[in-house]
Design a protein around this motif. Structure first.
Motif, PDB file in Angstrom:
ATOM      1  N   MET A   1       7.837   3.284   1.731  1.00 14.22           N
ATOM      2  CA  MET A   1       6.831   2.718   2.612  1.00 14.22           C
ATOM      3  C   MET A   1       6.821   1.202   2.480  1.00 14.22           C
ATOM      4  N   SER A   2       6.786   0.530   3.603  1.00 12.82           N
ATOM      5  CA  SER A   2       6.763  -0.930   3.576  1.00 12.82           C
ATOM      6  C   SER A   2       5.339  -1.427   3.361  1.00 12.82           C
ATOM      7  N   ASP A   5       2.923  -0.584   6.033  1.00 12.30           N
ATOM      8  CA  ASP A   5       2.508   0.799   6.184  1.00 12.30           C
ATOM      9  C   ASP A   5       0.988   0.904   6.005  1.00 12.30           C
ATOM     10  N   ARG A   7      -1.067   3.278   5.143  1.00 15.81           N
ATOM     11  CA  ARG A   7      -1.513   3.926   3.909  1.00 15.81           C
ATOM     12  C   ARG A   7      -1.390   2.968   2.722  1.00 15.81           C
ATOM     13  N   THR A   8      -0.286   2.244   2.646  1.00 13.49           N
ATOM     14  CA  THR A   8      -0.065   1.299   1.548  1.00 13.49           C
ATOM     15  C   THR A   8      -1.089   0.168   1.589  1.00 13.49           C
TER      16      THR A   8
END
Length: 116
Positions: A1-2, A5, A7-8
């Protein structure tokens, strides 16, 4: 995940708030980020951080129960543990664009925090 992202970004928000890392928090908020919740409102990134700093004065823990991701929207259901009240089940809805939070909506029962 970048780092873009959603969620991040949401995980970074909660980790930084819990650790009182307001520089990181400010870095993931858009300049025009807005906040609406039972204890206040903010209409830009600086005001959002100021509000989170205020809540951090009584913050004891954040216990995430579940994270729901729908495209650029992240809803985090968590227990807000405060030093002055019992844990409050809380919903935090963030809209994230280009790796930055643009909108935060929070709901919980504030009565234990606001009662005399």
């Amino acid at each position: 995940m970048s780092s873009d992202d959603p969620r991040t970004v949401a995980e970074t928000y909660f980790r930084a708030w819990k650790e009182r890392d307001f520089t990181t928090l400010r870095g993931i908020l858009a300049d025009d980020a807005t906040f609406r919740g039972p204890l206040g409102a903010a209409d830009d990134g600086e005001a959002c951080v100021k509000g989170l700093e205020g809540m951090a004065q009584i913050l004891d823990d954040i216990v995430v129960q579940h994270v729901f991701v729908d495209g650029p929207d992240v809803l985090t259901w968590f227990d807000l543990h405060a030093t002055v009240a019992p844990p409050a089940p809380t919903a935090n809805w963030q809209h994230i664009e280009n790796g930055r939070i643009t909108r935060i909506r929070v709901t919980f029962d504030p009565r234990a925090l606001t009662s005399d």
